[in-house]
Motif scaffolding. Structure first.
Motif, short mmCIF file in Angstrom:
data_model
loop_
_atom_site.label_atom_id
_atom_site.label_comp_id
_atom_site.label_asym_id
_atom_site.label_seq_id
_atom_site.Cartn_x
_atom_site.Cartn_y
_atom_site.Cartn_z
N ILE A 141 0.85 -1.21 0.00
CA ILE A 141 0.00 0.00 0.00
C ILE A 141 0.88 1.25 0.00
CG2 ILE A 141 -1.45 1.40 1.56
CD1 ILE A 141 -3.10 -0.52 0.01
N SER A 142 0.44 2.26 -0.74
CA SER A 142 1.07 3.57 -0.65
C SER A 142 -0.03 4.62 -0.51
CB SER A 142 1.95 3.87 -1.87
OG SER A 142 1.15 3.93 -3.04
N THR A 143 0.31 5.76 0.06
CA THR A 143 -0.68 6.84 0.23
C THR A 143 -0.10 8.16 -0.25
OG1 THR A 143 0.07 7.37 2.48
CG2 THR A 143 -1.68 5.72 2.28
N TYR A 144 -0.98 9.03 -0.73
CA TYR A 144 -0.57 10.38 -1.08
C TYR A 144 -1.78 11.30 -0.94
CZ TYR A 144 -2.70 9.35 -5.69
OH TYR A 144 -3.58 9.01 -6.70
N SER A 145 -1.48 12.60 -0.78
CA SER A 145 -2.55 13.59 -0.68
C SER A 145 -2.81 14.20 -2.05
CB SER A 145 -2.18 14.68 0.32
OG SER A 145 -2.14 14.17 1.63
#
Length: 205
Positions: free
Chosen positions: A187-191
């Protein structure tokens, strides 16, 4: 800013006279020496008094508490404020009846007031403070909710193998989501988006 000019045989005497007139202590004032004075011959002839200007400095934290009292009173709320200072971070915990009015839907009212308080305290203070405004432990409960939401949405993104966008939230809440999912494999996250609609996107790797 309240200030007075005082005189005395020495600078210390002049300062003490000013403090007595202002009914305060040395740590609450700024002192400017206008004239250091002169003892004169035999302590009499040609003597000049020492003159100082003493200014009462506003305590930014107390002034911010006063501002919060005024705001909540205008909302017909009687709140008790508990203040915790850790370095340059100040936490104001509000308690009282009908506190839900102050929190608002998903903390929106509380977040807006926190933003205002952040502006108020840093307008008064020469130092830069970060601020957390809490109401009867709401921040802790909200953090638990966000952590649970992050894990649930991450599982959904992996299960569907596609990106999942969360609702817009302030930066300090987005940080919670990022932190929870930082070490989660796959999983990766970004705004994404612009304030106030900036939101987190959870993406399977």
């Amino acid at each position: 800013m309240k200030e007075i000019t005082a005189s005395g045989q020495t600078i210390e005497e002049a300062v003490q006279a000013a403090l007595e007139q202002l009914n305060t202590t040395r740590d609450q004032v700024e002192i400017t020496v206008i004239d250091q004075g002169k003892k004169g011959l035999f302590g009499v002839f040609g003597a000049k008094p020492a003159i100082v200007k003493v200014s009462l400095v506003k305590d930014p934290i107390k002034e911010t508490e006063k501002y919060m009292k005024e705001v909540t009173a205008n909302m017909n709320l009687d709140v008790d404020i508990q203040t915790t200072i850790e370095g340059k971070h100040v936490t104001f915990e509000l308690n009282g009846e009908n506190i839900a009015i102050l929190i608002g839907k998903r903390g929106q009212t509380l977040n807006a007031l926190q933003y205002l308080i952040h502006l108020v305290i840093n307008r008064i203070s020469e130092n830069y403070y970060t601020v957390t405004l809490d109401a009867e432990g709401y921040r802790g409960r909200r953090q638990e909710t966000l952590e649970s939401l992050a894990l649930k949405m991450a599982d959904k993104a992996m299960r569907l193998n596609k990106k999942v966008a969360l609702e817009p939230m302030p930066a300090f809440e987005r940080k919670i989501i990022h932190s929870v999912l930082q070490g989660k494999p796959g999983i990766s996250t970004y705004s994404d988006g612009e304030e106030p609609h900036r939101h987190i996107v959870i993406k399977p790797k």
